[in-house]
Design a protein around this motif. Structure first.
Motif, PDB file in Angstrom:
ATOM      1  N   UNK A  19       0.823  -1.209   0.000  1.00  0.00           N
ATOM      2  CA  UNK A  19       0.000   0.000   0.000  1.00  0.00           C
ATOM      3  C   UNK A  19       0.857   1.260   0.000  1.00  0.00           C
ATOM      4  N   UNK A  20       1.917   1.249   0.794  1.00  0.00           N
ATOM      5  CA  UNK A  20       2.707   2.463   1.007  1.00  0.00           C
ATOM      6  C   UNK A  20       3.323   3.027  -0.274  1.00  0.00           C
ATOM      7  N   UNK A  21       3.998   2.231  -1.113  1.00  0.00           N
ATOM      8  CA  UNK A  21       4.552   2.812  -2.349  1.00  0.00           C
ATOM      9  C   UNK A  21       3.489   3.401  -3.270  1.00  0.00           C
ATOM     10  N   UNK A  22       2.339   2.735  -3.370  1.00  0.00           N
ATOM     11  CA  UNK A  22       1.271   3.238  -4.234  1.00  0.00           C
ATOM     12  C   UNK A  22       0.737   4.571  -3.730  1.00  0.00           C
ATOM     13  N   UNK A  23       0.520   4.690  -2.424  1.00  0.00           N
ATOM     14  CA  UNK A  23       0.000   5.934  -1.855  1.00  0.00           C
ATOM     15  C   UNK A  23       1.013   7.066  -1.974  1.00  0.00           C
TER      16      UNK A  23
END
Length: 273
Positions: A174-178
């Motif tokens: 989730x973190x890289x996409x956000x």
């Protein structure tokens, strides 16, 4: 009078409809086909990372690239473009096409899915047309088009955050996409507001802060909507604050509007938690 009499350019209807049809057709067909392409895993010290790649995962990135190439195709017949680089106009269309696919792959097939499909197609066409309009700085419609693109970019970020939270993916996915989405949205919004200035470093700072907040909230028992709103607040407020400061506003004045928006959005997130 000159601005009123100036020709108002719009993208070629055949090119626009062809591009939108190709993108939506790809998502419609992928809804009924889901072929696993492989599983990738790696054991790191204290962490086991596993990633499943399927047709839909591959398609979301493929369609994003197709949309960026399609926007380039649309812009090349703009009379005011001349030999300018069009990279800035690829960001939001590609992000839009990517974000549209996430809820479409998660929703069950039915009336809600078809409504989302129609809404996604409409938003995509609006983004493509708005990016075409803002190419010409003398176009009388550039103000509403830029404001619409900014509003839509943050709406897309909210949709992405909600979809990722709803999917139940692990934090390292989730973190890289956000963070990437926050960086693109902030960068494009500031570029539109500051009339061509690229704020790479400030946008990177906003993305880093949004990533830190997302990591802190990931393990909280928040609903997907509350999670998305909790990230939207700082993403929008920091972008607005940075834009005002770069324009020369005093900090005490520049902080008022972003601060109010932050309180309202976080209040809604607390209420919907």
């Amino acid at each position: 009078i000159k601005s009123v009499l100036k020709p108002r350019y719009l993208p070629d209807p055949e090119r626009l409809s062809t591009l939108a049809a190709m993108i939506l057709l790809a998502y419609a067909l992928a809804r009924f086909i889901n072929l696993p392409l492989g599983n990738f895993s790696v054991q790191l010290p204290g962490m086991y990372l596993a990633l499943q790649i399927n047709l839909r995962t591959f398609l979301t990135f493929l369609v994003a690239g197709l949309t960026a190439a399609g926007e380039e195709w649309l812009l090349r017949d703009h009379p005011a473009l001349q030999d300018r680089n069009t990279l800035e106009h690829w960001m939001l269309p590609a992000l839009t096409a990517w974000v549209i696919g996430l809820p479409l792959f998660q929703l069950p097939l039915g009336a809600i899915w078809w409504a989302g499909f129609a809404l996604g197609g409409t938003l995509l066409m609006l983004v493509l047309v708005a990016e075409y309009i803002v190419v010409d700085p003398d176009d009388a419609r550039i103000g509403p088009a830029a404001a619409g693109l900014t509003a839509l970019s943050f709406a897309l970020f909210l949709t992405l955050a909600i979809s990722l939270r709803f999917s139940g993916l692990r934090l390292y996915l989730i973190l890289p996409a956000l963070m990437l989405a926050a960086w693109l949205v902030c960068l494009r919004s500031l570029h539109l507001r500051l009339h061509g200035f690229w704020a790479f470093v400030p946008a990177g700072v906003v993305a880093l802060l949004v990533g830190q907040i997302a990591a802190a909230l990931h393990y909280w028992p928040l609903s997907p909507i509350a999670f998305g709103l909790a990230l939207l607040g700082p993403a929008y407020s920091l972008t607005s604050l940075i834009g005002s400061l770069i324009e020369g506003d005093v900090f005490r004045q520049a902080i008022i509007e972003p601060g109010i928006v932050m309180l309202v959005i976080w209040g809604a997130a607390f209420w919907l938690r």
